[in-house]
Structure formats: structure tokens, C-alpha cells
Design an enzyme around this catalytic site. Sequence first.
Site, mmCIF file in Angstrom:
data_model
loop_
_atom_site.group_PDB
_atom_site.id
_atom_site.type_symbol
_atom_site.label_atom_id
_atom_site.label_comp_id
_atom_site.label_asym_id
_atom_site.label_seq_id
_atom_site.Cartn_x
_atom_site.Cartn_y
_atom_site.Cartn_z
ATOM 1 C CD GLU A 145 -5.820 -6.650 5.892
ATOM 2 O OE1 GLU A 145 -5.897 -7.181 4.919
ATOM 3 O OE2 GLU A 145 -6.388 -5.170 5.822
ATOM 4 C CG ASP A 191 -9.263 -5.286 7.600
ATOM 5 O OD1 ASP A 191 -9.344 -5.741 6.652
ATOM 6 O OD2 ASP A 191 -8.181 -4.292 8.137
ATOM 7 C CG ASN A 245 2.813 -7.486 6.405
ATOM 8 O OD1 ASN A 245 3.328 -8.452 7.112
ATOM 9 N ND2 ASN A 245 2.082 -7.481 5.539
ATOM 10 C CG ASP A 293 2.956 -14.978 6.531
ATOM 11 O OD1 ASP A 293 1.942 -14.033 6.249
ATOM 12 O OD2 ASP A 293 3.657 -15.524 5.843
HETATM 13 N N1 LIG Z 1 2.307 -11.088 6.242
HETATM 14 C C1 LIG Z 1 1.121 -11.105 5.556
HETATM 15 N N2 LIG Z 1 0.708 -10.069 4.915
HETATM 16 C C2 LIG Z 1 -0.219 -10.051 4.340
HETATM 17 C C3 LIG Z 1 -1.303 -11.004 4.182
HETATM 18 N N3 LIG Z 1 -2.366 -10.794 3.212
HETATM 19 C C4 LIG Z 1 -2.050 -9.336 3.146
HETATM 20 N N4 LIG Z 1 -1.267 -8.844 3.846
HETATM 21 C C5 LIG Z 1 -1.131 -7.443 4.105
HETATM 22 O O1 LIG Z 1 -2.118 -6.722 4.583
HETATM 23 C C6 LIG Z 1 -1.918 -5.325 4.462
HETATM 24 C C7 LIG Z 1 -3.437 -4.960 4.356
HETATM 25 O O2 LIG Z 1 -2.956 -3.652 4.266
HETATM 26 P P1 LIG Z 1 -4.274 -2.568 3.876
HETATM 27 O O3 LIG Z 1 -5.344 -3.135 3.279
HETATM 28 O O4 LIG Z 1 -3.670 -0.995 3.588
HETATM 29 O O5 LIG Z 1 -5.007 -2.488 5.528
HETATM 30 P P2 LIG Z 1 -4.350 -1.873 6.693
HETATM 31 O O6 LIG Z 1 -2.841 -1.502 6.572
HETATM 32 O O7 LIG Z 1 -4.703 -3.004 7.811
HETATM 33 O O8 LIG Z 1 -5.170 -0.686 7.059
HETATM 34 P P3 LIG Z 1 -6.363 -0.639 7.778
HETATM 35 O O9 LIG Z 1 -7.214 -2.044 7.249
HETATM 36 O O10 LIG Z 1 -7.417 0.480 7.124
HETATM 37 O O11 LIG Z 1 -6.646 -0.518 9.253
HETATM 38 C C8 LIG Z 1 -1.027 -5.387 3.221
HETATM 39 O O12 LIG Z 1 0.110 -4.877 3.446
HETATM 40 C C9 LIG Z 1 -0.926 -6.747 2.568
HETATM 41 O O13 LIG Z 1 0.346 -6.946 2.140
HETATM 42 C C10 LIG Z 1 -0.376 -12.276 4.323
HETATM 43 O O14 LIG Z 1 -1.148 -13.361 4.022
HETATM 44 N N5 LIG Z 1 0.453 -12.261 5.235
#
Ligand SMILES: Nc1nc2c(ncn2[C@@H]2O[C@H](COP(=O)(O)OP(=O)(O)OP(=O)(O)O)[C@@H](O)[C@H]2O)c(=O)[nH]1
Length: 475
Positions: A392, A348, A356, A365
Site C-alpha cells: 500500500e 503510504d 483490509n 484492492d
Molecule cells: N488488498 C490489498 N492489500 C494489500 C496489498 N498489498 C499490501 N496490502 C496490505 O496492506 C497492509 C499494510 O499494513 P501495514 O504495513 O501494517 O500498514 P498499515 O496498516 O497501513 O499501517 P500504517 O502504515 O502504519 O498506517 C497489509 O495488511 C497488507 O496485507 C494489496 O495489493 N491489496
Amino acid sequence: MQVDLTTESWAFLSTKPAGRRENRYALIAVLVSALFFFCAVPFARTPLAQFPAFIPIYVSWLVICDLITAALLFGQFSVLRSKALLIMAGGYLFTASITAAYAVIFPGLFAPPGLMGAGPQTTSAMYMFWHVGFPLFIMAYTRFQAKRATPVLPLPSPAARQKTRAAILRTAGGVLALVLAYTVFAVGGQAYLPEFLNGNRTTDLGHLALLGVWAFSWLALFMLWRRKPHTVLDVWLMVVMCVWLFDIALAALLNTGRYDLGWYVGRIYGLLAASFLLIVLLIEDGKHYAQLVQLSAALSAANKQLTHLSRHDGLTELANRRFFDEYLSEQIAVAKRYNRTLALIMCDVDQFKAYNDHYGHQIGDACLRQVAAAIQSCCKRPADKAVRYGGEEFALILPDTDLAGGARIAEAVREAVSHQHIPHERSSIGSHVSTSCGVAMLMPQADMTAQQLIGAADACLYQAKNLGRNRVVCA
Ligand SMILES: Nc1nc2c(ncn2[C@@H]2O[C@H](COP(=O)(O)OP(=O)(O)OP(=O)(O)O)[C@@H](O)[C@H]2O)c(=O)[nH]1
């Protein structure tokens, strides 16, 4: 499901409206035939030698051409189910069978006076019936052509196919019975037939009857002409009828009788009339076949692309969750069958929400694409698969790999991502994008399910996050 027959490539002769090109070719065919006709007219009465091979060649050619044409038209009827086509197929079967009967009773071909006890007037009577019968089929065709088959057809049900087959059998049976009945009448009732031929010369009565036959063919041509708008089949049938008229004029009206120039040239016109539609139908068949080959190639390419799309993630080009589920179950089964281990890495991106929020979704992306490429670069064996698990989160399925091996690959993934030096100003861990990984291993004897394995790897990932991120934790 329906088949659209209106598209250019799938249009049949009987459904395609005649365009300029078809009209031009048809006109050229008629003009060339007319030219030869007018050249032959002054010499029509010139007596020529009797070529014994001529009639066998002539009737064999006619029978074969007409039988193939009838078969092709019956084939088109079975697709389009238009009565007009059924009638025309019947018409060609009629000419094929009556020509065969004509050959059997022709004097000197199988027996000196003709087989089955045919008399001198029998062949003339057969010729008249033949040359009245075909225009009659044309007239019936023009009548039914008004009720055209709908261009968009439902695929036939078994019952509809049965009905179509029955219609073909009824038509073919009816035509053959008619020809047989007339042949029996012309042979058996020869004593009552008028004198159309005296030796090899046509009598006045014969000429009169043939004039009526000729006029009848003009009527058929006129009815074809009147039926508008013309389909390609209409146009080629008109060509056939024009050549047919030249045939009767030379071989029966303007000459003296058998074996003069008009008789020979008229019969050659008869062969041309039989060949025109067949050639056009064969060209059409060839086009349809080529179209089918192209379509099949395009279909298999589209299928491949669809399969790819259904199993891959559009953003990162890695395999997707659907593929992950299938592949993991498959590899777990293989591992259990051959008593092998399997490692699963869940990975992850750290603090990606902050990334983002700070850089925006598009840069986010692009970052995910870079991370995916780094993860993919760590798959060294053909069976190792990197997958975008969702958002992600990524996963690596490593068949035939133990926990130590899985840990090594996970560490390689973490390093590959950090070596990309993707700036992350909002990270609390460092100045660049980092990843956390959890690794679990399937012990074949432990009877672990896919869900349990994913749960175990996920728990390790959760632990890695809790321990401060940018690290690998193994089960
Ligand atoms: N740009 C983009 N963002 C994505 C995509 N899929 C998921 N995300 C973003 O990835 C982020 C995941 O956030 P969280 O699940 O809170 O995890 P994190 O911020 O990485 O925190 P930790 O995993 O605890 O380190 C969210 O803001 C989603 O909107 C994508 O296809 N493109």
C-alpha cells in the site's frame, strides 16, 4: 531452438500433405490439358509454317522458368535439408541447362547447322537425353521422398549451413558437368549417332526411341503415384509429368516431325509443364511472405505488451518497482548532469491493515486502485511519474522539482485521496481513507545516491506516521 514446420501457415509444398483442394486443382489442370491434347491429336500431322521466332521464345521461356524453379527448390532444401528436394532442384537445373545446350546446337538458331559443328542427329540425341534425364530425377526424388525431413527442425548451426551450401554446389556442379559432357559427346560423336531424323521428319528408329522415352516418363509418373501419402509437391509433379507425357506424345510420337501442329502444340505443353510448379512455388512464397509480415506485426505488438507488463503494476496500472528503480537512477543522473534538483515523495495508506481486515481483500484492492488514481492525477508534468512501490506504498518521482514543490505535490496527493471519501470505519484518524507522505530532495552537488534519497523520503514518511498520520513531512 526449433522451428515447427507442421503448422498450416509454415508448411512447405514438400512437407504439407495434399488435401482435397490441392487434389482438385491438380485434377482440373490435368483434365483441361487432356481435353486440349485429344482435340489436337487428329491434327498432329498437319504441316505448319516454320516460325523462326518460336524456338528462341520456347527455349528462353523454358530456361528462365526452370532456373527460377531450381533456385526456389534449392532455397527450400537449404531450410528443410531433404535429399528429395535437392534432387528435384538438380532435376530442374538439368532441364534448364540441357534446354540451353539444345538451343545452342538447334539448326538455324545461332548458325545454320547449329553451333559447335552440331550435325543433323545432335538435337534429337539431346532431346532424348533431356526427356530421359528429367524422369530419372523424378524417380530418384520418389526414392528419397520416403526419408522425409522431420517437420520440426533445429535452427542450423554455421557448420550445418556450410554443409548445405556444399551439397547445393556439388549438385549444381555435377548437373552442369553432366550436361556439358553429354553435349560434347552428342556433338563430337554425331557420326556414330543413329538416324533419328531425316530432314525434318522423324525416322522409324526415332519413333521407336521416343516410344521408349515416353514409356520411361510413364514409369516416373507411376512411381510418383505409388508414393503415398502424397505431399502437395508430389501432386504438382504428377501434373507436370502428365503434361510432359502429352508434350512427348504430340511433339514426338503422333506427329511427323518438326514444324507440324503436333510439334508446336507439344512444345506449348512443354512450356506449361515448366510453368506449373513454378507458379505453385511462387504462390507459396507469396503466402510465406504475407505470413512473415503478419507475424512480425504480431511479434512487435506482443513485445510492446510484454514491455508494458514488465514495467507496470497489474492491480493499479501505475508503473511498478522495476520501472521506479530504472527511472529514478536515470533522472538522478540527468539532475546531476544539468545541476538540477529532484524531489521524491514516498506515500503510504494509513492503517490499511485494519481496512483490509474489516472490508476484506477485494475491497482493499479496489481502495488501492482509487488511491492510485488520485495519486496519478497529481502528476502534472510529463516527467513526473507515480509508482506503486509495493503493497500500500506509493512513490512519486518529480524531476526538476525542489523541496517546496515536492511538498506542494505531496499535500495535493494527501488532499486528492481524502477527497475521494473512501469510508474507513476502523481508522483512528478519521472516517475516511487517508495517506501519509514523506518528501526528500536531491541536491545535485551533494552526491546523493538513489538509496540515500529513498532512505531520506522513507524517514520522513516514518515521521509522518509517528506524528499521527494523514500528513506530509519534508526532509
Ligand atoms: N488488498 C490489498 N492489500 C494489500 C496489498 N498489498 C499490501 N496490502 C496490505 O496492506 C497492509 C499494510 O499494513 P501495514 O504495513 O501494517 O500498514 P498499515 O496498516 O497501513 O499501517 P500504517 O502504515 O502504519 O498506517 C497489509 O495488511 C497488507 O496485507 C494489496 O495489493 N491489496
